[in-house]
Design an enzyme around this catalytic site. Structure first.
Site, PDB file in Angstrom:
ATOM      1  N   THR A 139       0.029   4.203   0.748  1.00 40.08           N
ATOM      2  CA  THR A 139      -0.262   3.469   0.286  1.00 40.08           C
ATOM      3  C   THR A 139      -1.818   2.996   1.444  1.00 40.08           C
ATOM      4  OG1 THR A 139       1.612   2.198   0.777  1.00 40.08           O
ATOM      5  CG2 THR A 139       1.315   2.061  -0.793  1.00 40.08           C
ATOM      6  N   GLU A 140      -1.578   3.667   2.850  1.00 43.22           N
ATOM      7  CA  GLU A 140      -2.722   3.664   3.974  1.00 43.22           C
ATOM      8  C   GLU A 140      -2.280   5.017   4.776  1.00 43.22           C
ATOM      9  OE1 GLU A 140      -1.618   0.637   7.075  1.00 43.22           O
ATOM     10  OE2 GLU A 140      -1.656  -0.780   5.786  1.00 43.22           O
TER      11      GLU A 140
END
Length: 444
Positions: free
Chosen positions: A370-371
């Site tokens: 997610t990042e």
């Protein structure tokens, strides 16, 4: 090579880069937003070049009486002005003026920022640095200071523009997989204020076609409504976030209102971001908030995935954060591993994900990064060196690793985060993770 003359007052504005203190990459919000000028390298916006261009220039530092003090070679970054904003032209061929960012009209931070006192303190955690902090010049006043920030200018010594200049490689091509990868997005101006609906729309207009999902982190700044309007217009999905796990019910209400109960546009809702890793919450508190959020969202009509987001370090230590989420949502930043170079970024992520998978009660569970990304400016972290070319190499490596499952990858971040504070703990790079070095039109 051109020669640039810079007053001492301007240098203070140009000599600050930024970061956020943490072990892994944290995304801080309203309370930590501060006005920080573009810094580190000398940044000039105008029409001299059609693409972002970085070249060495001879720089002459002078005092207020225009008396030469010091001459050296610095790196100048030319940022093309976007068509949607007012163009600041560089008059040809002899002289040019660039106006530095204005001082903010109000402080958005709960505390005053004090820049590094010297180059040694700013780079003590790194073997080398691409940012320069010159202690002989007056530091920037705090946004809360009563001292006025000067309004300086940059004057160019007459010379011809070089016929051939190096340019940064373009961002790597989008994955050819079945879906586009996502990207993180923040609705904050470099001054610390909230972006308007039109400014959010302008951002989406630049990036929407390259990404499937736009990941947000909170509900402040009316960001759900403004992002919803832009996502509907340009065809994106939204990954929404409950940043404050002590305000779950309020966040869910804001989400429902912001998307007009049109949950079809929402890909995922996250609960917290790196809270266990950063000591902001215990595992039990995070899981309690997850359960509360899932119940509230279901009651509001949302039936999609609800997840806790934390770093891979936290997930390896506490796989139950993944087990109880609807899928495993993990932030993985190769740059913070001093043994990983840009070309190894993709393999670092896949290796890390494999380690997490081995810890899960269901080894077949979906894992979404997610990042992840790479900064284009800042200080070196061992083998992890920031730079425009290095960012391109790292992103290519990461995208290649996810060529068959691009939907399980969210890059950090759409634009440079000029609202963040500088910290040597994150190698003075925290502002400069924008894809291809891109600035938001509202920060140009």
């Amino acid at each position: 090579m051109k020669s640039i003359t810079i007053p001492l007052t301007l240098l203070a504005l140009l000599s600050v880069s930024a970061g956020q203190p943490r072990h892994q990459h944290a995304h801080h919000h309203k309370a930590n937003r501060d006005f920080i000028p573009k810094g580190g390298k000398i940044t000039i916006t105008g029409t001299a070049y059609s693409t972002t261009t970085e070249i060495p220039e001879v720089v002459v530092y002078v005092d207020q009486n225009n008396k030469p003090i010091h001459t050296t070679t610095e790196t100048v970054v030319y940022i093309p002005a976007p068509a949607s904003t007012e163009t600041r032209k560089l008059p040809a061929p002899s002289t040019s003026t660039v106006i530095a960012p204005p001082a903010p009209t109000k402080a958005m931070s709960s505390g005053a920022y004090t820049p590094p006192a010297s180059s040694t303190s700013a780079s003590s955690t790194s073997a080398s640095s691409t940012s320069k902090h010159i202690s002989t010049f007056e530091p920037i006043p705090s946004p809360r200071s009563s001292r006025a920030t000067p309004t300086p200018s940059v004057s160019f010594v007459p010379s011809s523009v070089p016929s051939s200049v190096p340019s940064f490689p373009p961002p790597p091509p989008i994955s050819s997989g079945s879906a586009l990868h996502g990207v993180t997005y923040s609705p904050y101006k470099g001054s610390g204020g909230c972006k308007s609906a039109s400014e959010v729309d302008a951002d989406f207009a630049l990036i929407a076609k390259d990404y499937g999902v736009m990941r947000l982190y909170g509900v402040d700044c009316n960001q759900i409504a403004t992002a919803y309007a832009a996502a509907k217009k340009y065809g994106n999905k939204l990954f929404l976030g409950i940043y404050d796990i002590n305000s779950v019910e309020q966040s869910v209400s804001a989400m429902a209102a912001g998307v007009k109960h049109d949950w079809s546009i929402v890909d995922t809702v996250s609960v917290g971001n790196e809270l266990v890793n950063n000591g902001g919450a215990t595992v039990d508190q995070s899981l309690g908030a997850l359960s509360q959020a899932r119940s509230a969202l279901r009651a509001a009509g949302y039936q999609g995935p609800v997840v806790v987001v934390d770093t891979f370090v936290a997930m390896l230590s506490h796989p139950e954060l993944c087990d109880q989420s609807d899928y495993c949502a993990v932030n993985v930043h190769p740059f913070f591993d001093p043994n990983t170079g840009p070309h190894q970024a993709g393999s670092f992520i896949t290796s890390t994900v494999s380690k997490i998978r081995s810890k899960l009660s269901d080894s077949s569970k979906r894992i979404v990064v997610t990042e992840t990304g790479w900064p284009w400016q800042g200080e070196a972290n061992g083998a992890a060196v920031p730079g425009m070319g290095q960012q391109s190499t790292a992103l290519s490596s990461i995208k290649n690793a996810y060529s068959d499952n691009a939907r399980d990858l969210i890059l950090f971040t759409a634009f440079n985060d000029m609202w963040k504070r500088p910290e040597s703990g994150t190698f003075m790079a925290e502002q400069f993770w924008g894809m291809g070095g891109r600035y938001s039109p509202s920060d140009v």
